[in-house]
Enzyme design. Structure first.
Site, PDB file in Angstrom:
ATOM      1  CE  LYS A 155      -1.356  -4.568   3.482  1.00 26.68           C
ATOM      2  NZ  LYS A 155      -1.643  -5.841   2.838  1.00 26.68           N
ATOM      3  CE1 TYR A 176      -3.736  -2.833   5.770  1.00 29.72           C
ATOM      4  CE2 TYR A 176      -3.326  -0.509   5.296  1.00 29.72           C
ATOM      5  CZ  TYR A 176      -3.577  -1.787   4.865  1.00 29.72           C
ATOM      6  OH  TYR A 176      -3.661  -2.046   3.511  1.00 29.72           O
ATOM      7  CB  SER A 195      -0.860  -0.027   1.266  1.00 27.66           C
ATOM      8  OG  SER A 195      -1.416   1.236   1.518  1.00 27.66           O
TER       9      SER A 195
HETATM   10  P1  NAD Z   1     -10.892  -7.218   1.425  1.00 26.94           P
HETATM   11  O1  NAD Z   1     -11.071  -7.211   2.905  1.00 26.94           O
HETATM   12  O2  NAD Z   1     -12.070  -6.964   0.568  1.00 26.94           O
HETATM   13  O3  NAD Z   1     -10.243  -8.620   0.973  1.00 26.94           O
HETATM   14  C1  NAD Z   1      -9.369  -9.353   1.788  1.00 26.94           C
HETATM   15  C2  NAD Z   1      -9.820 -10.812   1.739  1.00 26.94           C
HETATM   16  O4  NAD Z   1      -8.922 -11.599   2.524  1.00 26.94           O
HETATM   17  C3  NAD Z   1     -11.220 -11.032   2.318  1.00 26.94           C
HETATM   18  O5  NAD Z   1     -11.975 -11.831   1.413  1.00 26.94           O
HETATM   19  C4  NAD Z   1     -10.972 -11.749   3.641  1.00 26.94           C
HETATM   20  O6  NAD Z   1     -12.037 -12.626   3.954  1.00 26.94           O
HETATM   21  C5  NAD Z   1      -9.672 -12.502   3.340  1.00 26.94           C
HETATM   22  N1  NAD Z   1      -8.828 -12.779   4.523  1.00 26.94           N
HETATM   23  C6  NAD Z   1      -8.406 -11.907   5.461  1.00 26.94           C
HETATM   24  N2  NAD Z   1      -7.650 -12.540   6.367  1.00 26.94           N
HETATM   25  C7  NAD Z   1      -7.571 -13.841   5.993  1.00 26.94           C
HETATM   26  C8  NAD Z   1      -6.926 -14.985   6.515  1.00 26.94           C
HETATM   27  N3  NAD Z   1      -6.210 -14.931   7.647  1.00 26.94           N
HETATM   28  N4  NAD Z   1      -7.046 -16.160   5.855  1.00 26.94           N
HETATM   29  C9  NAD Z   1      -7.765 -16.246   4.712  1.00 26.94           C
HETATM   30  N5  NAD Z   1      -8.412 -15.185   4.172  1.00 26.94           N
HETATM   31  C10 NAD Z   1      -8.318 -14.002   4.808  1.00 26.94           C
HETATM   32  O7  NAD Z   1      -9.709  -6.189   1.098  1.00 26.94           O
HETATM   33  P2  NAD Z   1      -9.230  -5.598  -0.301  1.00 26.94           P
HETATM   34  O8  NAD Z   1      -9.630  -4.173  -0.352  1.00 26.94           O
HETATM   35  O9  NAD Z   1      -9.617  -6.500  -1.396  1.00 26.94           O
HETATM   36  O10 NAD Z   1      -7.654  -5.625  -0.070  1.00 26.94           O
HETATM   37  C11 NAD Z   1      -6.863  -6.706  -0.508  1.00 26.94           C
HETATM   38  C12 NAD Z   1      -5.425  -6.456  -0.070  1.00 26.94           C
HETATM   39  O11 NAD Z   1      -4.980  -5.211  -0.600  1.00 26.94           O
HETATM   40  C13 NAD Z   1      -5.240  -6.365   1.436  1.00 26.94           C
HETATM   41  O12 NAD Z   1      -4.020  -6.979   1.784  1.00 26.94           O
HETATM   42  C14 NAD Z   1      -5.160  -4.875   1.684  1.00 26.94           C
HETATM   43  O13 NAD Z   1      -4.412  -4.568   2.842  1.00 26.94           O
HETATM   44  C15 NAD Z   1      -4.460  -4.396   0.430  1.00 26.94           C
HETATM   45  N6  NAD Z   1      -4.740  -2.977   0.105  1.00 26.94           N
HETATM   46  C16 NAD Z   1      -6.033  -2.539   0.012  1.00 26.94           C
HETATM   47  C17 NAD Z   1      -6.291  -1.192  -0.251  1.00 26.94           C
HETATM   48  C18 NAD Z   1      -7.707  -0.679  -0.341  1.00 26.94           C
HETATM   49  O14 NAD Z   1      -7.899   0.534  -0.203  1.00 26.94           O
HETATM   50  N7  NAD Z   1      -8.721  -1.518  -0.561  1.00 26.94           N
HETATM   51  C19 NAD Z   1      -5.223  -0.296  -0.426  1.00 26.94           C
HETATM   52  C20 NAD Z   1      -3.923  -0.778  -0.347  1.00 26.94           C
HETATM   53  C21 NAD Z   1      -3.692  -2.130  -0.072  1.00 26.94           C
HETATM   54  N1  UFG Z   2     -12.714  11.245   3.587  1.00 25.93           N
HETATM   55  C1  UFG Z   2     -13.722  12.089   3.979  1.00 25.93           C
HETATM   56  N2  UFG Z   2     -14.858  11.542   4.496  1.00 25.93           N
HETATM   57  C2  UFG Z   2     -15.032  10.192   4.643  1.00 25.93           C
HETATM   58  C3  UFG Z   2     -13.983   9.325   4.241  1.00 25.93           C
HETATM   59  C4  UFG Z   2     -12.831   9.890   3.721  1.00 25.93           C
HETATM   60  O1  UFG Z   2     -13.607  13.312   3.871  1.00 25.93           O
HETATM   61  O2  UFG Z   2     -16.079   9.756   5.139  1.00 25.93           O
HETATM   62  C5  UFG Z   2     -11.483  11.814   2.989  1.00 25.93           C
HETATM   63  C6  UFG Z   2     -10.229  11.539   3.794  1.00 25.93           C
HETATM   64  O3  UFG Z   2     -10.037  12.487   4.802  1.00 25.93           O
HETATM   65  C7  UFG Z   2      -9.153  11.555   2.700  1.00 25.93           C
HETATM   66  C8  UFG Z   2      -9.884  11.019   1.465  1.00 25.93           C
HETATM   67  O4  UFG Z   2     -11.266  11.200   1.736  1.00 25.93           O
HETATM   68  O5  UFG Z   2      -8.763  12.883   2.450  1.00 25.93           O
HETATM   69  C9  UFG Z   2      -9.621   9.551   1.193  1.00 25.93           C
HETATM   70  O6  UFG Z   2      -9.877   8.789   2.367  1.00 25.93           O
HETATM   71  P1  UFG Z   2      -9.948   7.193   2.356  1.00 25.93           P
HETATM   72  O7  UFG Z   2     -10.261   6.761   3.749  1.00 25.93           O
HETATM   73  O8  UFG Z   2     -10.856   6.733   1.273  1.00 25.93           O
HETATM   74  O9  UFG Z   2      -8.485   6.765   1.905  1.00 25.93           O
HETATM   75  P2  UFG Z   2      -7.068   7.007   2.615  1.00 25.93           P
HETATM   76  O10 UFG Z   2      -6.191   7.620   1.577  1.00 25.93           O
HETATM   77  O11 UFG Z   2      -7.196   7.688   3.894  1.00 25.93           O
HETATM   78  O12 UFG Z   2      -6.593   5.515   2.933  1.00 25.93           O
HETATM   79  C10 UFG Z   2      -6.549   4.520   1.919  1.00 25.93           C
HETATM   80  C11 UFG Z   2      -6.731   3.142   2.551  1.00 25.93           C
HETATM   81  C12 UFG Z   2      -5.573   2.842   3.452  1.00 25.93           C
HETATM   82  C13 UFG Z   2      -4.294   2.983   2.699  1.00 25.93           C
HETATM   83  C14 UFG Z   2      -4.189   4.360   2.082  1.00 25.93           C
HETATM   84  C15 UFG Z   2      -2.962   4.489   1.214  1.00 25.93           C
HETATM   85  O13 UFG Z   2      -7.925   3.110   3.305  1.00 25.93           O
HETATM   86  O14 UFG Z   2      -5.678   1.512   3.905  1.00 25.93           O
HETATM   87  O15 UFG Z   2      -5.342   4.581   1.251  1.00 25.93           O
HETATM   88  O16 UFG Z   2      -2.970   3.522   0.215  1.00 25.93           O
HETATM   89  F1  UFG Z   2      -3.269   2.820   3.570  1.00 25.93           F
END
Ligand code: NAD
Ligand code: UFG
Length: 338
Positions: free
Chosen positions: A151, A147, A123
């Site tokens: 990572k 979190y 991330s």
């Molecule tokens: P998500 O929660 O939708 O998907 C994660 C999946 O992993 C889920 O289906 C959950 O059931 C499964 N899981 C979690 N722990 C497990 C375990 N111990 N064993 C087996 N399955 C397990 O999340 P996502 O948004 O699809 O994110 C996927 C990956 O990308 C994550 O590692 C997350 O940290 C990373 N990521 C997400 C974002 C974002 O904003 N969505 C940003 C940067 C990185």
């Molecule tokens: N925001 C609002 N109102 C809300 C939610 C978000 O104003 O209800 C604003 C936040 O303050 C920020 C922007 O919208 O300025 C984006 O916020 P998000 O929570 O959607 O995303 P972030 O960038 O804060 O975080 C995301 C993931 C993290 C990851 C990060 C960097 O949630 O897990 O991107 O990849 F670490």
């Protein structure tokens, strides 16, 4: 055959669609702690193909070993993990256990099976509070919450593993802000409870599940004072994983690559784009800054283009249109699925 941990989740399910469409066989390994089996029926409807499913937890070495062996996989894409920043502050041990210990178990099991090709979901959070923008991969790494720390620890562990055994092929993908949904409207992001992230919250306001959006601060040093992020369409992100696998087929390396668009949009830009896509008004109120938030964050995506031949193709209008198609067709996510 590709083994996909967390393949039932938001990014995982979109990646499984693209893998199946590209002709790969897929085994999904997921414990459904943040997803539902229904998603895989939807994936099958979209692709006309079936992924194998094993329900299990990463930390259950025996289950993982059996599943990985039986799959006959040549590579693993590792999405499984917990991802809620606030929850990680409340309960850090759950995050270290699930994310870090889970990944240790996965790497041990891969080693045991002689599978040494891995694509890992990292991330942009590992860049901490940006010292310069856009963020290139050589920006110093730091984190501001447990979190993010999981990572970073996993990234360092993967670099150590590669140094110890250069037969590993490891792609670390640093995602910026994934949004949107598959164009079919059949799969999308389905957060449990109140969404933390901006776009799912905006979508739930537009569909009438919530009254208004809280804008967390309008006094940042950005054009309109609200936070700026690099939003990337989840299908573009999914396609980046296929490109990473293609590269690893020809390169034994451990390398981190940004997946972002290089363009930053503010909270109000996003709100207006969503109003346009949905034809709905999205009322909002400006509140205080959210603790831990940064002003702006966007990628330098040039490495992804140079090394993977990948760039994001889908613009903000399609991110919002696709998110709206999913949200309006499934106002309660997968819960109301029949
Ligand atoms: P998500 O929660 O939708 O998907 C994660 C999946 O992993 C889920 O289906 C959950 O059931 C499964 N899981 C979690 N722990 C497990 C375990 N111990 N064993 C087996 N399955 C397990 O999340 P996502 O948004 O699809 O994110 C996927 C990956 O990308 C994550 O590692 C997350 O940290 C990373 N990521 C997400 C974002 C974002 O904003 N969505 C940003 C940067 C990185
Ligand atoms: N925001 C609002 N109102 C809300 C939610 C978000 O104003 O209800 C604003 C936040 O303050 C920020 C922007 O919208 O300025 C984006 O916020 P998000 O929570 O959607 O995303 P972030 O960038 O804060 O975080 C995301 C993931 C993290 C990851 C990060 C960097 O949630 O897990 O991107 O990849 F670490």
């Amino acid at each position: 055959m590709i083994f996909v941990t967390g393949g039932a989740g938001y990014i995982g399910s979109h990646t499984v669609v693209e893998l199946l469409n590209a002709g790969h066989e897929v085994t999904v390994f997921d414990n459904f702690c943040n997803s539902q089996p229904e998603v895989l029926r939807r994936v099958a409807r979209i692709t006309g193909k079936q992924a194998n499913l094993v329900q299990g937890d990463l930390r259950d070495s025996a289950a993982l070993l059996a599943a990985l062996r039986a799959s006959g996989a040549k590579a693993v894409i590792h999405f499984a993990g917990l991802k809620a920043v606030g929850e990680s502050v409340q309960n850090p041990l759950a995050y270290y256990d699930n994310n870090v210990v889970g990944t240790v178990r996965l790497l041990e099991t891969m080693n045991e099976c002689g599978i040494k090709t891995l694509v890992f979901s990292s991330s942009a959070t590992v860049y901490g509070d940006p010292q310069r923008l856009p963020l290139s991969e050589d920006h110093p790494l730091s984190t501001t919450n447990p979190y993010g720390q999981t990572k970073l620890v996993i990234e360092e562990m993967l670099r150590d593993l590669y140094r110890s055994d250069p037969a590993w092929r490891i792609g670390i993908l640093r995602y910026f802000n994934p949004v949107g949904a598959h164009v079919s409207g059949l799969i999308g992001e389905d957060p449990l409870g109140t969404p933390n992230n901006l776009l799912p919250f905006v979508a739930q306001v537009a569909v009438g599940r919530r009254e208004f959006l809280n804008v967390w601060g309008d006094d940042y040093a950005t054009a309109d004072g609200t936070g700026v992020r690099d939003y990337i369409h989840v299908v573009d992100l999914a396609l980046g994983h296929l490109k990473a696998l293609e590269r690893l087929a020809h390169h034994a390396e451990c390398r981190a690559i940004n997946l972002g668009t290089g363009v930053g949009y503010s909270v109000l830009d996003m709100l207006r784009a969503f109003e346009q896509a949905s034809g709905k008004r999205v009322p909002y109120q400006v509140g205080p800054r959210r603790s831990g938030d940064i002003a702006a964050c966007y990628a330098d995506p040039s490495q992804a283009l140079a090394l993977l031949g990948w760039r994001a193709e889908r613009d903000l209008a399609s991110m919002c249109a696709d998110a709206w198609r999913w949200q309006s067709g499934n106002p309660n996510g997968y819960a109301q699925a029949t």
